[in-house]
Design a protein around this motif. Structure first.
Motif, mmCIF file in Angstrom:
data_model
loop_
_atom_site.group_PDB
_atom_site.id
_atom_site.type_symbol
_atom_site.label_atom_id
_atom_site.label_comp_id
_atom_site.label_asym_id
_atom_site.label_seq_id
_atom_site.Cartn_x
_atom_site.Cartn_y
_atom_site.Cartn_z
ATOM 1 N N MET A 150 0.856 -1.202 0.000
ATOM 2 C CA MET A 150 0.000 0.000 0.000
ATOM 3 C C MET A 150 0.887 1.245 0.000
ATOM 4 N N SER A 151 0.639 2.174 -0.909
ATOM 5 C CA SER A 151 1.472 3.363 -1.023
ATOM 6 C C SER A 151 1.203 4.318 0.135
ATOM 7 N N TYR A 152 2.227 5.082 0.457
ATOM 8 C CA TYR A 152 2.132 6.027 1.567
ATOM 9 C C TYR A 152 1.223 7.201 1.209
ATOM 10 N N ARG A 153 0.401 7.596 2.152
ATOM 11 C CA ARG A 153 -0.426 8.800 2.007
ATOM 12 C C ARG A 153 -0.197 9.685 3.223
ATOM 13 N N PRO A 154 0.038 10.963 3.009
ATOM 14 C CA PRO A 154 0.217 11.871 4.150
ATOM 15 C C PRO A 154 -1.022 11.867 5.031
ATOM 16 N N LEU A 155 -0.817 12.124 6.311
ATOM 17 C CA LEU A 155 -1.928 12.150 7.258
ATOM 18 C C LEU A 155 -2.993 13.151 6.832
ATOM 19 N N ALA A 156 -2.571 14.294 6.293
ATOM 20 C CA ALA A 156 -3.535 15.318 5.873
ATOM 21 C C ALA A 156 -4.511 14.767 4.848
ATOM 22 N N ASP A 157 -4.047 13.850 3.977
ATOM 23 C CA ASP A 157 -4.933 13.225 2.993
ATOM 24 C C ASP A 157 -5.733 12.088 3.606
ATOM 25 N N GLU A 158 -5.112 11.355 4.527
ATOM 26 C CA GLU A 158 -5.781 10.210 5.149
ATOM 27 C C GLU A 158 -7.049 10.630 5.892
ATOM 28 N N ILE A 159 -6.991 11.765 6.568
ATOM 29 C CA ILE A 159 -8.142 12.171 7.385
ATOM 30 C C ILE A 159 -8.809 13.424 6.833
ATOM 31 N N ARG A 160 -8.653 13.639 5.545
ATOM 32 C CA ARG A 160 -9.304 14.798 4.938
ATOM 33 C C ARG A 160 -10.815 14.733 5.188
ATOM 34 N N PRO A 161 -11.441 15.834 5.570
ATOM 35 C CA PRO A 161 -12.887 15.832 5.879
ATOM 36 C C PRO A 161 -13.719 15.237 4.750
ATOM 37 N N THR A 162 -14.736 14.503 5.151
ATOM 38 C CA THR A 162 -15.647 13.900 4.170
ATOM 39 C C THR A 162 -17.001 14.599 4.145
ATOM 40 N N THR A 163 -17.199 15.530 5.074
ATOM 41 C CA THR A 163 -18.428 16.323 5.096
ATOM 42 C C THR A 163 -18.065 17.780 5.376
ATOM 43 N N LEU A 164 -18.974 18.673 5.048
ATOM 44 C CA LEU A 164 -18.733 20.089 5.299
ATOM 45 C C LEU A 164 -18.612 20.383 6.788
ATOM 46 N N ASP A 165 -19.290 19.611 7.620
ATOM 47 C CA ASP A 165 -19.246 19.836 9.061
ATOM 48 C C ASP A 165 -17.865 19.545 9.635
ATOM 49 N N GLU A 166 -17.065 18.735 8.946
ATOM 50 C CA GLU A 166 -15.726 18.412 9.434
ATOM 51 C C GLU A 166 -14.674 19.439 8.998
ATOM 52 N N VAL A 167 -15.048 20.325 8.091
ATOM 53 C CA VAL A 167 -14.111 21.364 7.650
ATOM 54 C C VAL A 167 -13.979 22.396 8.759
ATOM 55 N N VAL A 168 -12.745 22.686 9.165
ATOM 56 C CA VAL A 168 -12.538 23.626 10.268
ATOM 57 C C VAL A 168 -12.525 25.058 9.736
ATOM 58 N N GLY A 169 -13.068 25.967 10.538
ATOM 59 C CA GLY A 169 -13.092 27.374 10.163
ATOM 60 C C GLY A 169 -14.043 27.664 9.013
ATOM 61 N N GLN A 170 -13.869 28.835 8.413
ATOM 62 C CA GLN A 170 -14.639 29.288 7.242
ATOM 63 C C GLN A 170 -16.135 29.326 7.513
ATOM 64 N N SER A 171 -16.522 29.641 8.740
ATOM 65 C CA SER A 171 -17.954 29.672 9.059
ATOM 66 C C SER A 171 -18.682 30.764 8.284
ATOM 67 N N HIS A 172 -17.955 31.768 7.812
ATOM 68 C CA HIS A 172 -18.606 32.866 7.078
ATOM 69 C C HIS A 172 -19.158 32.410 5.740
ATOM 70 N N ILE A 173 -18.603 31.308 5.182
ATOM 71 C CA ILE A 173 -19.115 30.790 3.909
ATOM 72 C C ILE A 173 -19.626 29.362 4.015
ATOM 73 N N LEU A 174 -19.191 28.633 5.075
ATOM 74 C CA LEU A 174 -19.577 27.230 5.198
ATOM 75 C C LEU A 174 -20.442 26.956 6.427
ATOM 76 N N GLY A 175 -20.781 28.016 7.181
ATOM 77 C CA GLY A 175 -21.676 27.832 8.320
ATOM 78 C C GLY A 175 -23.055 27.377 7.865
ATOM 79 N N GLN A 176 -23.934 27.143 8.827
ATOM 80 C CA GLN A 176 -25.244 26.569 8.502
ATOM 81 C C GLN A 176 -26.025 27.389 7.478
ATOM 82 N N ASN A 177 -25.798 28.698 7.453
ATOM 83 C CA ASN A 177 -26.495 29.525 6.472
ATOM 84 C C ASN A 177 -25.519 30.179 5.497
ATOM 85 N N GLY A 178 -24.296 29.636 5.439
ATOM 86 C CA GLY A 178 -23.289 30.210 4.561
ATOM 87 C C GLY A 178 -23.635 30.028 3.092
ATOM 88 N N LEU A 179 -23.307 30.996 2.274
ATOM 89 C CA LEU A 179 -23.677 30.950 0.860
ATOM 90 C C LEU A 179 -23.030 29.782 0.144
#
Length: 425
Positions: free
Chosen positions: A1-30
């Motif tokens: 199995m080829s190596y994958r950086p941790l950042a790719d291994e646990i990359r968010p799979t939903t918008l709720d897992e994305v940290v920050g950016q609440s101004h555009i990704l919050g519950q009512n973000g455009l």
């Protein structure tokens, strides 16, 4: 199995897992509402590295039935674009493609224009990302067909959930128990400078090098400090950060805040940019302190000369003196404002001939210099005599207004007494 950086291994799979950016990704973000609608327009994501631009592009790809193509503009060419276009309308991409173009600022005008026809007819949905201001680096034709969303730098608190997720993932993968000391998470969050990718790299490094104890392996705060040192610096001499730091330095000194002045100067010097720091400090001396403290210019020049002679790290000593002195000095911009007004008149053609008595003597015939009519001020009391200096077309024009500081007001009183005009102008 080829190596994958941790950042790719646990990359968010939903918008709720994305940290920050609440101004555009919050519950009512455009942007969230656009993604959830499934109807994706051409998009340009603008912001620092590690703030979620690529992650959000991947999440958008999941909402469409189009094949996702990824290109990085630093290495891609016209032929890569042609290969993607060739698939459009075939069994491979009957309904078009979703193109994620990273670092679009590295595409030249011709490369960007090659996308226009297919963006226009909807065969290519472009999601471009850039760390530079798109209004400077993306061509208008592409920009006008896209919606720009700014991804803002993350605070340390924003990154904490991602770091915890990364540590827990590494603990699950570990063959022996993996723990970490109090303060490790907070230190990584603070030191990563709002870059989640940097934080994940630090977590992966520290997990792999965790100290072996009787209970298993443990990440220490000392190791976290060592691994994360200086990683919070985000600085590119050719990019927006360079100009933002210089602007912040000047505005802090202009605003008489010595603490902020030291902070932004420190960021320049830690990044090793001695040249920009010296140049900007000289500009500030002339532009923002100016006539309120005229001695500031030779003083700062001496500090800059000393800094260049010493080099870093010792250069910080005279430059720190210069920054604090200017931040705490009285301020005046009257001198350069007066010149700016005069230059505006010159550019507008408001000039006129020189008064006859101000012309150089070479304009007179030999022995007729007295006809020039020039009055030599040093021959008069107080070394001043009234005569016209401005061209006829500008007589009465005022460019300079005395500042309210002690130095300029003293000069105003001096000349009002000598010229006998009274009042201020």
């Amino acid at each position: 199995m080829s190596y994958r950086p941790l950042a790719d291994e646990i990359r968010p799979t939903t918008l709720d897992e994305v940290v920050g950016q609440s101004h555009i990704l919050g519950q009512n973000g455009l942007l969230r509402r656009i993604i959830e609608s499934g109807s994706i327009p051409n998009l340009i994501f603008y912001g620092p590295s590690g703030t979620g631009k690529t992650t959000v592009a991947n999440l958008i790809a999941k909402r469409t039935n189009r094949p996702l193509h990824r290109l990085n503009a630093t290495t891609a060419s016209i032929s890569d674009i042609k290969d993607i276009i060739a698939d459009i309308g075939t069994m491979l991409a009957p309904d078009g493609v979703l193109l994620y173009l990273d670092e679009i600022q590295y595409f030249n005008k011709k490369q960007q224009q090659s996308l226009l026809e297919f963006m226009e007819n909807g065969k290519i949905t472009l999601i471009a990302s850039t760390t530079e201001n798109p209004y400077f680096y993306v061509y208008n034709a592409v920009l006008s067909r896209s919606t720009v969303f700014e991804f803002k730098p993350l605070e340390g608190s924003d990154v904490v959930p991602a770091i915890l997720r990364g540590l827990e993932y590494m603990a699950r993968r570990s063959e022996t128990p993996l723990t970490w000391e109090d303060g490790v998470v907070e230190h990584i969050a603070q030191a990563c400078g709002g870059d989640v990718r940097k934080a994940m790299n630090a977590v992966e490094l520290l997990s792999g090098a965790a100290r072996v104890t009787e209970e298993g392996r443990r990440i220490t705060l000392e190791d976290a400090r060592m691994a994360a040192q200086r990683s919070a610096m985000r600085y590119d001499r050719a990019g927006d950060d360079h100009y933002d730091i210089l602007s912040a330095l000047q505005k802090s000194i202009r605003g008489s805040d010595p603490d902020a002045a030291c902070h932004y100067l420190a960021r320049l010097l830690v990044a090793g940019d001695l040249v920009s720091a010296c140049r900007r400090l000289m500009v500030i001396a002339c532009e923002d302190v100016g006539l309120a403290y005229p001695q500031i210019i030779p003083i700062v020049k001496a500090c800059v000369d000393a800094a260049n002679m010493l080099g870093l790290p010792e250069a910080r000593i005279p430059l720190g003196d210069a920054a604090v002195l200017m931040a705490t000095a009285p301020k005046s911009n009257t001198g350069h404002i007066a010149l700016d007004l005069a230059m505006a008149d010159v550019r507008a053609g408001k000039t006129g001939d020189y008064p006859r008595h101000l012309q150089n003597r070479h304009a007179d015939s030999a022995g007729l210099e007295r006809e020039q009519g020039y009055l030599y001020p040093h021959d008069f009391p107080h070394h001043w005599v009234e005569q016209q200096y401005l061209p006829d077309a500008l007589v009465g024009t005022r460019y300079y207004t005395y500042g309210e500081n002690k130095t300029e007001q003293a000069a105003r009183r001096y000349w009002e007494e000598i010229k006998g005009k009274g009042g201020s102008r």
